[in-house]
Design an enzyme around this catalytic site. Structure first.
Site, short mmCIF file in Angstrom:
data_model
loop_
_atom_site.label_atom_id
_atom_site.label_comp_id
_atom_site.label_asym_id
_atom_site.label_seq_id
_atom_site.Cartn_x
_atom_site.Cartn_y
_atom_site.Cartn_z
N HIS A 210 0.81 -1.22 0.00
CA HIS A 210 0.00 0.00 0.00
C HIS A 210 0.85 1.27 0.00
O HIS A 210 0.36 2.34 -0.33
CB HIS A 210 -1.02 -0.01 1.14
CG HIS A 210 -0.48 0.32 2.49
ND1 HIS A 210 0.22 -0.57 3.25
CD2 HIS A 210 -0.54 1.46 3.22
CE1 HIS A 210 0.56 0.00 4.39
NE2 HIS A 210 0.12 1.23 4.40
N HIS A 272 7.66 -2.43 2.04
CA HIS A 272 7.58 -0.97 1.90
C HIS A 272 8.95 -0.31 1.74
O HIS A 272 9.16 0.51 0.86
CB HIS A 272 6.90 -0.34 3.12
CG HIS A 272 5.57 -0.95 3.47
ND1 HIS A 272 4.70 -1.40 2.51
CD2 HIS A 272 4.94 -1.15 4.65
CE1 HIS A 272 3.61 -1.87 3.10
NE2 HIS A 272 3.74 -1.73 4.40
C1 BG6 Z 1 1.47 -2.28 7.31
C2 BG6 Z 1 2.17 -2.99 8.42
O1 BG6 Z 1 1.88 -2.77 6.08
O2 BG6 Z 1 1.73 -0.88 7.38
C3 BG6 Z 1 1.80 -2.40 9.76
O3 BG6 Z 1 1.83 -4.37 8.40
C4 BG6 Z 1 1.97 -0.91 9.76
O4 BG6 Z 1 2.56 -3.01 10.80
C5 BG6 Z 1 1.28 -0.28 8.56
O5 BG6 Z 1 1.42 -0.40 10.96
C6 BG6 Z 1 1.54 1.21 8.48
O6 BG6 Z 1 0.84 1.76 7.42
P1 BG6 Z 1 0.67 3.33 7.30
O7 BG6 Z 1 0.00 3.53 5.99
O8 BG6 Z 1 -0.15 3.77 8.47
O9 BG6 Z 1 2.05 3.91 7.37
#
Ligand code: BG6
Length: 518
Positions: A210, A272
């Site tokens: 994402h 990520h």
């Molecule tokens: C997810 C992880 O992919 O991303 C989580 O599994 C994390 O552990 C999250 O909290 C954070 O996403 P964002 O968009 O809030 O930075």
């Protein structure tokens, strides 16, 4: 705001007289389609997927007859499912609630009760999907979103295939959307890819990372490749090192089932952070066509190596109790559901190098952690100092390194740090910053990452989804770290609310650098 007439015309797709098909500024609207969500009772569905689907409908980007099918073991009727989606939208949607949008969307909701090993339930699902095609005009185009633990992928994929749900006739499409973790090491990722590709061809597989759906991450490509200003200095002649940070202030209460045994490196670095590294370090793609973009990312990941010895160039930690702001919070081992002996890391840092002419010798420091000082994700490109300073040494004591910081979140934007004369009679130079903030520069608010990604799935636009060899290469990079850590004892404890374990400071200081305090 789009007027009602404009919206109707927009919904009309190709025959829309307002629209020049060559003009890519208008968002494309998904054609007739539906989505089946497995894991509809989970957090991801409730907080991200259902709200994003509503937000897309609210923005006029879903087809009028969109179908949304929930599949779960709960003994729910259609009304219960509708209520669950409603609550998710009420609590988490980004755009305002509009009754007429909701009513139209809710007409396409269906719920199928069953467990993953229940053949009858999947046959009912196939009937439900066929019924949507007849009643809502979804035209045989369906995406299956597996918001479920990966050990359940094989059984669900087998069922989809057995019940004929993966068969595509003529122009129809069937796609599968999978969420990380894509395996827990290279071997399991390969096995998983085989299982998925046995049922869906690679072009029908959409792996969600994402972070790639975030506006600020996509802006990295605009910043680098739309401007003349930055690219000439984006190399080892000028860049001293790069720091990629994803810090979170939240703990893991309630997430033990997913997180214990997984840890920060698998949860965040493998996907990520390595994707952010790839976008930061890659060469300019020939175009933004999916295959061209991916080819450049793969090249960078293939050239990425870890600094060694890993005992000195990586660090891991586990949060202990501490003050998070004004709140005293428990350590990981006291969080509900965690094994009190757990050696799962909640902080991970690695030092990588991209072995190309552009980047040789430039360390890339990647770090992530839970229960850190504050929530911030950023990519900081730190520049070398000027080779000569024609000032008295005392006048530049407060001059640091020039930096370009892409602020991924929160407070999205870009900061440039450079030296400036302090007002007064002396030629004293001190660091100042120049800021670009999304909120101030644009009136449009940024869509949620999941809005963009779900729309791309429905449009069949794969650019922002990592392919299997990217995933496998990322594991190849990370596996030696995980093996080295498994052979060591426990991660180093760090107090909640701090910036991680002391070993992470030592890691970066050994190479003569220090972490930024964002
Ligand atoms: C997810 C992880 O992919 O991303 C989580 O599994 C994390 O552990 C999250 O909290 C954070 O996403 P964002 O968009 O809030 O930075």
């Amino acid at each position: 705001m789009t007027s009602a007439r404009e919206r109707d015309l927009l919904l009309d797709g190709s025959s829309n007289p307002l629209r020049d098909p060559r003009d890519k500024r208008l968002p494309r609207i998904a054609g007739p389609s539906g989505m089946v969500i497995f894991g509809v009772t989970g957090d991801l569905s409730r907080k991200k997927l259902m709200p994003a689907i509503y937000d897309l409908a609210n923005r006029g980007l879903l087809p009028p007859g969109f179908g949304l099918v929930g599949f779960a073991r709960r003994d729910w009727g259609a009304e219960d499912f509708s209520q669950i989606v409603y609550e998710a939208v009420r609590d988490h949607a980004r755009t305002p609630f509009r009754q007429e949008v909701w009513d139209r969307l809710a007409e396409g909701f269906r719920f199928v009760m069953g467990s993953f090993d229940d053949d009858d339930a999947f046959d009912r699902l196939a009937e439900t999907v066929a019924d949507l095609d007849r009643v809502r005009g979804t035209n045989g185009n369906h995406a299956f979103y597996l918001a479920i633990p990966p050990d359940k992928f094989p059984v669900v994929l087998k069922q989809l295939s057995r019940s004929g749900l993966t068969a595509q006739d003529g122009d129809q499409w069937r796609r599968v959307v999978i969420e990380k973790p894509f395996g827990h090491d290279l071997r399991s990722a390969r096995e998983l890819n085989e299982v998925v590709n046995a049922v869906f061809p690679e072009e029908s597989v959409f792996r969600i990372d994402h972070y790639l759906g975030k506006e600020t991450v996509q802006n990295l490509l605009a910043l680098r490749f739309a401007n003349q200003l930055f690219e000439p200095i984006w190399n080892s002649n000028y860049v001293d090192h790069v720091q990629i940070t994803m810090a979170e202030d939240i703990g893991l209460g309630g997430r033990a089932a997913y997180y214990d045994g997984i840890g920060a490196a698998r949860d965040v670095i493998q996907n990520h952070l390595l994707q952010l590294l790839a976008l930061t370090a890659m060469e300019e793609p020939v175009s933004f066509r999916p295959d061209e973009l991916r080819a450049e990312k793969i090249k960078v990941l293939s050239a990425t190596r870890l600094f060694e010895p890993l005992t000195e160039t990586t660090a891991r930690g586990q949060y202990a109790a501490g003050w998070q702001g004004s709140e005293w919070v428990p350590g990981l081992l006291d969080e509900k559901g965690f094994n009190p002996e757990s050696s799962t890391e909640t902080y991970a840092a690695i030092t990588a190098e991209v072995d190309t002419r552009r980047w040789a010798g430039v360390p890339f420091f990647l770090r992530t952690g839970k229960r850190l000082g504050r929530r911030v994700t950023e990519i900081a490109v730190m520049f070398k100092r000027a080779p000569h300073l024609p000032f008295e040494a005392t006048m530049t004591e407060e001059l640091g390194q020039n930096a370009l910081v892409v602020r991924v979140q929160p407070d999205e934007g870009v900061t440039i740090r450079f030296g400036s004369k302090v007002p007064g009679h002396q030629m004293e130079v001190r660091d100042v910053t120049m800021d670009f903030a999304y909120g101030a520069a644009f009136t449009e608010s940024s869509p949620e990452a999941y809005e963009r990604l779900i729309l791309d799935v429905l449009l069949g636009e794969p650019s922002l989804f990592p392919v299997n060899n990217e995933v496998e290469r990322s594991w190849e990079i990370l596996d030696p770290v995980l093996e080295a850590w498994a052979a060591e004892g426990k991660p180093d404890p760090y107090p909640a609310g701090s910036w991680g374990p002391e070993s992470a400071n030592q890691m970066i200081e050994r190479l003569g650098r220090t972490w930024r305090r964002p």
